[in-house]
Design an enzyme around this catalytic site. Structure first.
Site, PDB file in Angstrom:
ATOM      1  N   HIS A  62       0.908  -1.104  -0.119  1.00  0.00           N
ATOM      2  CA  HIS A  62       0.106  -0.139   0.084  1.00  0.00           C
ATOM      3  C   HIS A  62       0.785   1.278  -0.038  1.00  0.00           C
ATOM      4  O   HIS A  62       2.020   1.172   0.095  1.00  0.00           O
ATOM      5  CB  HIS A  62      -0.999  -0.015   1.101  1.00  0.00           C
ATOM      6  CG  HIS A  62      -0.444   0.036   2.460  1.00  0.00           C
ATOM      7  ND1 HIS A  62       0.231  -0.976   3.024  1.00  0.00           N
ATOM      8  CD2 HIS A  62      -0.455   0.953   3.480  1.00  0.00           C
ATOM      9  CE1 HIS A  62       0.760  -0.658   4.264  1.00  0.00           C
ATOM     10  NE2 HIS A  62       0.377   0.490   4.440  1.00  0.00           N
ATOM     11  N   ASP A  66       5.928   4.334   5.387  1.00  0.00           N
ATOM     12  CA  ASP A  66       6.777   3.590   5.896  1.00  0.00           C
ATOM     13  C   ASP A  66       6.742   2.138   4.954  1.00  0.00           C
ATOM     14  O   ASP A  66       7.464   1.141   5.446  1.00  0.00           O
ATOM     15  CB  ASP A  66       6.383   3.227   6.972  1.00  0.00           C
ATOM     16  CG  ASP A  66       4.908   2.550   7.186  1.00  0.00           C
ATOM     17  OD1 ASP A  66       4.201   3.251   6.450  1.00  0.00           O
ATOM     18  OD2 ASP A  66       4.498   1.887   8.367  1.00  0.00           O
ATOM     19  N   HIS A 140      -7.716  -1.183   5.271  1.00  0.00           N
ATOM     20  CA  HIS A 140      -6.913  -0.134   5.931  1.00  0.00           C
ATOM     21  C   HIS A 140      -7.459   1.260   5.684  1.00  0.00           C
ATOM     22  O   HIS A 140      -8.322   1.292   4.835  1.00  0.00           O
ATOM     23  CB  HIS A 140      -5.318  -0.302   5.602  1.00  0.00           C
ATOM     24  CG  HIS A 140      -4.513   0.170   6.364  1.00  0.00           C
ATOM     25  ND1 HIS A 140      -4.414   0.422   7.575  1.00  0.00           N
ATOM     26  CD2 HIS A 140      -3.535   0.955   5.719  1.00  0.00           C
ATOM     27  CE1 HIS A 140      -3.275   1.130   7.917  1.00  0.00           C
ATOM     28  NE2 HIS A 140      -2.686   1.480   7.007  1.00  0.00           N
ATOM     29  N   HIS A 269       5.790  -5.504  12.059  1.00  0.00           N
ATOM     30  CA  HIS A 269       5.066  -4.010  12.002  1.00  0.00           C
ATOM     31  C   HIS A 269       4.697  -3.711  13.353  1.00  0.00           C
ATOM     32  O   HIS A 269       3.522  -3.293  13.588  1.00  0.00           O
ATOM     33  CB  HIS A 269       4.064  -4.127  10.931  1.00  0.00           C
ATOM     34  CG  HIS A 269       3.476  -2.720  10.511  1.00  0.00           C
ATOM     35  ND1 HIS A 269       2.544  -1.913  10.996  1.00  0.00           N
ATOM     36  CD2 HIS A 269       3.786  -2.094   9.609  1.00  0.00           C
ATOM     37  CE1 HIS A 269       2.186  -1.076  10.513  1.00  0.00           C
ATOM     38  NE2 HIS A 269       3.070  -0.761   9.323  1.00  0.00           N
TER      39      HIS A 269
END
Length: 327
Positions: A62, A66, A140, A269
């Site tokens: 995505h 980061d 998300h 993560h």
């Protein structure tokens, strides 16, 4: 299959963790795939034997920084190193505009072609090195995807029962059929593929981007050996922050993995708030929460961790293959 973690922090790096990046390849292969490329990924690569020159496919889950801010730098370094081989990039469509914008504004010249595949366009499995690739849409704040890798090269054994029943004598003929050759025998045309049986089921690995709904992976998880999924928070922190971040907590992922019957689970993560050394909250809180709800092989990834998935689908720690000392 081998996995090498290049970054395991969410949002921002810490002294011990870089932001997202994960290398995947068939064991012993030179060509490899990179899933996500957070800022500093190419620096982490310097502590491994992975080379941008052998990078075959680069996948972005995505558009959050980061997971992709390291992409222009890695491409630039590959160009400066003299790369001419094409590079396939599979990513959300806006990533193409991101690359084009940075290249234009920074006078970046890429002397190798980029085969850009919008992940939104994947309607059928795609061949990627020794795997077939599928994408699963997640939940998300921006469109996010999981990549499902299923190996295509599975060892085969001879169908001895059929060979014997058809009167084909053991010896050189069996060897040729095992290699997949076609041959003549007593006026018949024999095809090796008709006398070969798979020794095992192909291994399947799911590598998920940011996602607050692990259940979206239920169908993909059928027959999978391993799930790599974010566990940004513990449940207590996730409830305190509320739903806006749209990240998973350790309990949520662990419960899903247990219900899905996944034999191996790697969490990654992690929020920078979780400490690796002295301090609180500690990363062990995420581990303890996950272990309370999952009975399979559980790992909390660290940067430069190197794992192998055996032919039997068992997750093993591999000896590190680093080009230099660990930072």
């Amino acid at each position: 299959m081998e996995l090498i973690f290049l970054g395991t922090s969410s949002g921002t790096p810490t002294k011990s963790r870089n932001v997202s990046g994960l290398a995947l390849r068939r064991a012993g292969a030179r060509a490899w795939c990179l899933i996500d490329c957070g800022e500093g990924t190419q620096h982490r690569l310097l502590h491994t034997r992975l080379s941008p020159m052998q990078l075959d496919t680069l996948l972005i889950t995505h558009v959050h920084g980061d997971h992709c801010y390291g992409l222009p730098g890695l491409l630039a370094s590959a160009a400066l190193a003299g790369r001419t081989a094409p590079l396939r990039i599979i990513a959300p469509a806006p990533i193409a505009a991101f690359i084009e914008c940075v290249a234009r504004l920074s006078d970046l010249r890429l002397d190798f072609p980029i085969d850009f595949v919008p992940v939104e366009s994947l309607q059928a499995p795609l061949a990627v090195q020794d795997f077939t690739l599928e994408a699963v849409a997640l939940s998300h704040r921006v469109p996010s995807y999981a990549y499902v890798f299923t190996e295509t090269r599975v060892e085969a054994k001879l169908d001895v029962t059929r060979l014997t029943a058809e009167g084909i004598p053991a010896g050189p003929l069996w060897g040729r059929l095992h290699r997949g050759e076609e041959l003549e025998f007593e006026g018949r045309r024999l095809r090796g593929q008709d006398y070969r049986l798979p020794e095992r089921a192909p291994r399947k690995v799911i590598i998920a981007g940011d996602n607050d709904s692990p259940a979206l992976l239920a169908e993909a998880a059928r027959g999978a050996c391993l799930l790599v999924h974010e566990a940004t928070y513990t449940r207590e922190v996730a409830e305190r922050l509320g739903p806006a971040p749209q990240h998973s907590d350790a309990e949520r992922v662990a419960r899903f993995a247990e219900q899905a019957g996944l034999p191996n689970l790697i969490l990654t993560h992690f929020s920078p708030r979780y400490q690796d050394g002295a301090g609180s909250p500690h990363i062990d809180e995420i581990a303890a929460e996950a272990r309370a709800h999952y009975g399979g092989r559980l790992v909390l990834a660290r940067d430069l961790d190197h794992y192998r998935l055996s032919r039997q689908g068992e997750l093993e720690t591999a000896a590190p293959r680093r080009a230099g000392r660990q930072p």
